[in-house]
Motif scaffolding. Structure first.
Motif, short mmCIF file in Angstrom:
data_model
loop_
_atom_site.label_atom_id
_atom_site.label_comp_id
_atom_site.label_asym_id
_atom_site.label_seq_id
_atom_site.Cartn_x
_atom_site.Cartn_y
_atom_site.Cartn_z
N ALA A 30 0.78 -1.21 0.16
CA ALA A 30 -0.14 -0.07 0.11
C ALA A 30 0.91 1.13 0.20
O ALA A 30 0.57 2.33 -0.54
CB ALA A 30 -0.69 -0.01 1.24
N LEU A 31 1.84 1.38 0.70
CA LEU A 31 2.74 2.51 0.80
C LEU A 31 3.35 2.65 -0.56
O LEU A 31 3.61 3.75 -1.02
CB LEU A 31 3.79 2.22 1.78
N HIS A 32 3.96 1.40 -1.18
CA HIS A 32 4.52 1.53 -2.61
C HIS A 32 3.34 2.36 -3.62
O HIS A 32 3.72 2.98 -4.44
CB HIS A 32 4.99 0.08 -2.89
N ARG A 33 2.32 1.60 -3.56
CA ARG A 33 1.06 1.94 -4.53
C ARG A 33 0.70 3.46 -4.50
O ARG A 33 0.56 4.24 -5.32
CB ARG A 33 -0.05 0.96 -4.49
N GLN A 34 0.55 3.91 -3.04
CA GLN A 34 0.05 5.46 -2.78
C GLN A 34 1.22 6.31 -2.87
O GLN A 34 0.80 7.39 -3.34
CB GLN A 34 -0.54 5.17 -1.48
N TYR A 35 2.25 5.98 -2.43
CA TYR A 35 3.37 6.87 -2.56
C TYR A 35 4.82 6.69 -2.92
O TYR A 35 5.59 7.53 -2.80
CB TYR A 35 3.50 7.41 -0.78
N GLY A 36 4.81 5.74 -3.56
CA GLY A 36 6.15 5.21 -4.20
C GLY A 36 7.23 4.52 -3.60
O GLY A 36 6.86 4.27 -2.35
N THR A 37 8.26 4.11 -4.17
CA THR A 37 9.12 3.04 -3.64
C THR A 37 9.75 3.73 -2.29
O THR A 37 9.94 2.87 -1.14
CB THR A 37 10.20 2.66 -4.59
N ALA A 38 10.08 4.88 -2.26
CA ALA A 38 10.57 5.53 -0.96
C ALA A 38 9.60 5.48 0.04
O ALA A 38 10.24 5.36 1.23
CB ALA A 38 11.04 7.07 -1.43
N ALA A 39 8.36 5.34 -0.11
CA ALA A 39 7.66 5.35 1.15
C ALA A 39 7.94 4.02 1.96
O ALA A 39 7.49 4.20 3.09
CB ALA A 39 6.19 5.50 0.51
N CYS A 40 8.26 3.12 1.22
CA CYS A 40 8.40 1.70 2.00
C CYS A 40 9.56 1.96 3.07
O CYS A 40 9.53 1.10 4.05
CB CYS A 40 8.92 0.73 1.09
N TRP A 41 10.24 2.95 3.22
CA TRP A 41 11.33 3.23 4.12
C TRP A 41 10.38 3.38 5.50
O TRP A 41 10.76 3.20 6.69
CB TRP A 41 11.94 4.63 4.12
N THR A 42 9.15 3.94 5.35
CA THR A 42 8.43 3.95 6.65
C THR A 42 7.61 2.77 7.10
O THR A 42 7.11 2.93 8.21
CB THR A 42 7.10 5.09 6.69
N LEU A 43 7.68 1.71 6.45
CA LEU A 43 7.24 0.42 6.87
C LEU A 43 7.62 0.15 8.31
O LEU A 43 8.60 0.27 8.69
CB LEU A 43 7.49 -0.53 5.76
N SER A 44 6.47 -0.35 9.20
CA SER A 44 6.94 -0.87 10.51
C SER A 44 5.88 -1.88 11.05
O SER A 44 4.80 -1.66 10.56
CB SER A 44 6.83 0.49 11.28
N TYR A 45 6.43 -2.65 12.16
CA TYR A 45 5.43 -3.39 12.67
C TYR A 45 4.54 -2.50 13.68
O TYR A 45 3.68 -3.07 13.78
CB TYR A 45 6.33 -4.35 13.59
N ASP A 46 4.83 -1.37 14.11
CA ASP A 46 4.09 -0.50 14.89
C ASP A 46 2.78 -0.44 14.25
O ASP A 46 1.74 -0.49 14.66
CB ASP A 46 4.73 0.71 15.37
N MET A 47 2.83 -0.13 12.84
CA MET A 47 1.47 0.43 12.29
C MET A 47 1.09 -1.02 11.78
O MET A 47 -0.29 -0.99 11.50
CB MET A 47 2.01 1.16 10.79
N THR A 48 1.57 -1.96 11.53
CA THR A 48 0.94 -3.43 11.36
C THR A 48 0.20 -3.53 12.73
O THR A 48 -0.91 -4.03 12.43
CB THR A 48 2.12 -4.47 11.32
N PHE A 49 0.75 -3.44 13.75
CA PHE A 49 -0.15 -3.47 15.02
C PHE A 49 -1.61 -2.47 14.78
O PHE A 49 -2.73 -3.18 15.11
CB PHE A 49 0.15 -2.97 16.20
N LEU A 50 -1.51 -1.51 14.49
CA LEU A 50 -2.58 -0.67 14.11
C LEU A 50 -3.53 -1.17 13.19
O LEU A 50 -4.92 -1.08 13.47
CB LEU A 50 -2.29 0.74 13.76
N ILE A 51 -3.03 -1.76 12.08
CA ILE A 51 -3.91 -2.38 11.13
C ILE A 51 -4.66 -3.53 11.78
O ILE A 51 -5.87 -3.59 11.67
CB ILE A 51 -3.17 -3.21 9.97
N LEU A 52 -4.00 -4.40 12.48
CA LEU A 52 -4.60 -5.53 13.27
C LEU A 52 -5.79 -4.91 14.24
O LEU A 52 -6.80 -5.54 14.36
CB LEU A 52 -3.66 -6.26 13.81
#
Length: 283
Positions: A30-52
């Motif tokens: 989703a980060l890659h699709r919405q904001y480009g390759t560089a956005a994947c730097w922001t990927l975190s398990y913290d936000m994965t918790f928020l998704i769950l």
């Protein structure tokens, strides 16, 4: 973010781990699709918790697919996505960009200023989607920066500031669950801030960087116990707010994270500090 809010894998069932990993991969896509390759730097398990958490509470329709990506070019991975995933991607960009700018102001890290520059266009897009959240996040980081610059010695104050910030991110909708979600984010944010301070204690002391825990007596034999008690209070309040939410979907994964996973980094760092103290007499 920080990556402290992750699952304790030895206690996850195979299916639970597959779901956990699929949500993580879904956020990356989703980060890659919405904001480009560089956005994947922001990927975190913290936000994965928020998704769950938000998926478990609101149970939006999820799409599951198998696909290859840059990180896994030879083997297809399961991706789970929903409108919650898109929201988490937006919040990741807002928080990461502002945190990079805060780090730049604090320590003049060129790498962080450069990262913020690369993500600036994506930040503007997310800012337009959530103008009020963007303002509140930026405002809390400004207050936090002022506290750190002033050398605030009470760790509860800057931790509370970051907790308020994270609480804002955890509220997806204005409804009956807003207050409880805000409380989960608030106490989890305080926990993250204090754990990060504990994790960076040795580095910050040597480099002369701000660290709210340095205001406590590091030479006190009860120092580590005091830090642990602070963190336990934060997680007890966070767990209490979580248990008020009527979550059945993904509840076992969420409890694994809240009751076990979040402590992994702390106990690893605590053991390291204790070994150093035994060998050299101090951190």
């Amino acid at each position: 973010m920080y990556g402290y809010i992750r699952a304790y894998k030895p206690e996850l069932r195979f299916r639970e781990y597959d779901v956990y990993h699929a949500c993580y991969c879904g956020l990356c896509e989703a980060l890659h699709r919405q904001y480009g390759t560089a956005a994947c730097w922001t990927l975190s398990y913290d936000m994965t918790f928020l998704i769950l958490l938000l998926t478990g509470l609101y149970e939006p329709e999820e799409q599951e697919e198998r696909c290859r990506c840059t990180a896994h070019p030879f083997r297809k991975q399961i991706h789970l996505q929903s409108e919650v995933t898109s929201y988490a991607a937006d919040m990741s960009i807002l928080l990461y960009h502002d945190k990079c700018m805060d780090d730049w102001m604090d320590e003049r890290k060129i790498s962080r200023r450069a990262a913020a520059g690369v993500l600036h266009h994506g930040y503007q897009l997310a800012q337009k989607k959530y103008p009020e959240k963007a303002k509140r996040i930026a405002a809390q980081l400004d207050v936090l920066h002022a506290m750190e610059k002033a050398g605030e010695t009470n760790p509860e104050l800057p931790a509370g500031c970051f907790g308020t910030l994270l609480g804002e991110l955890f509220v997806w909708k204005d409804d009956v669950w807003e207050k409880d979600l805000q409380d989960v984010g608030f106490y989890l944010g305080k926990f993250i801030y204090l754990l990060d301070a504990y994790d960076d204690l040795e580095h910050d002391r040597k480099k002369g960087c701000y660290n709210p825990l340095l205001g406590l007596s590091v030479s006190d034999p009860a120092f580590h116990q005091t830090c642990e008690q602070l963190l336990q209070m934060m997680m007890a309040s966070c767990a209490s707010a979580f248990e008020r939410l009527p979550i059945l979907k993904y509840d076992e994964i969420l409890r694994n994270i809240l009751y076990a996973g979040v402590w992994t980094q702390f106990y690893q760092r605590k053991k390291k500090y204790e070994r150093q103290e035994n060998d050299h007499g101090s951190i």
